[in-house]
Scaffold this motif. Structure first.
Motif, PDB file in Angstrom:
ATOM      1  N   UNK A  20       0.832  -1.201   0.000  1.00  0.00           N
ATOM      2  CA  UNK A  20       0.000   0.000   0.000  1.00  0.00           C
ATOM      3  C   UNK A  20       0.870   1.256   0.000  1.00  0.00           C
ATOM      4  N   UNK A  21       1.946   1.241   0.792  1.00  0.00           N
ATOM      5  CA  UNK A  21       2.874   2.371   0.858  1.00  0.00           C
ATOM      6  C   UNK A  21       3.545   2.617  -0.494  1.00  0.00           C
ATOM      7  N   UNK A  22       3.940   1.554  -1.169  1.00  0.00           N
ATOM      8  CA  UNK A  22       4.584   1.683  -2.483  1.00  0.00           C
ATOM      9  C   UNK A  22       3.603   2.291  -3.488  1.00  0.00           C
ATOM     10  N   UNK A  23       2.382   1.793  -3.505  1.00  0.00           N
ATOM     11  CA  UNK A  23       1.382   2.286  -4.469  1.00  0.00           C
ATOM     12  C   UNK A  23       1.066   3.750  -4.208  1.00  0.00           C
ATOM     13  N   UNK A  24       0.806   4.109  -2.960  1.00  0.00           N
ATOM     14  CA  UNK A  24       0.467   5.506  -2.661  1.00  0.00           C
ATOM     15  C   UNK A  24       1.654   6.430  -2.938  1.00  0.00           C
TER      16      UNK A  24
END
Length: 152
Positions: A20-24
């Motif tokens: 999720x951190x990578x995508x955001x």
């Protein structure tokens, strides 16, 4: 054995949180990617433990196990090379890897090789981490750009 029942769900949670951190981060105008390579002195010693830790690191988005290095001196630990995409705070990277290692193999909690996360007040020493060379990145970008310009 009981720690495996808690480690598995914890690892799955970390994989989802990191993904999720990578995508955001990738969707932001100014992506906060600051790749760093750390040299992490392992507290686990058995081959299967090293392989399991390396696999867990690689399964977690934004981190990658790059390889092992033999100890430089007798009695020193094996060193695992790890690349982290969010390396602006290398201390945090060391601490998160040490936490993962201790959750996977709780018997290593008392072992301290002098890096953050393995004991109290540890500092990063010269050579424990490095950022990729901007010269290499600039050369790669120029080569790709030049190749695109030269093709009809």
């Amino acid at each position: 054995m009981l720690h495996l029942l808690t480690f598995g769900p914890w690892l799955v949670g970390q994989i989802f949180l990191s993904g999720f951190n990578v995508v955001t981060s990738a969707l932001k105008k100014e992506a906060p990617f600051t790749p760093v390579v750390i040299r992490y002195p392992l507290r686990v010693t058995r081959e299967w433990q090293i392989a399991a830790l390396s696999a867990c690191i690689t399964m977690t988005p934004s981190t990658l196990s790059l390889g092992l290095r033999e100890p430089r001196e007798e009695g020193a630990p094996m060193v695992l090379l790890i690349q982290a995409a969010f390396g602006a705070d290398p201390v945090g990277v060391f601490e998160s890897i040490a936490d993962m290692e201790a959750r996977m193999a709780p018997h290593v909690r008392g072992i301290n090789h002098g890096v953050p996360g393995q004991g109290e007040g540890n500092q990063i020493r010269p050579g424990d981490f490095e950022y990729p060379s901007t010269e290499i990145a600039d050369t790669a970008r120029d080569t790709v750009s030049r190749g695109k310009r030269d093709t009809p």
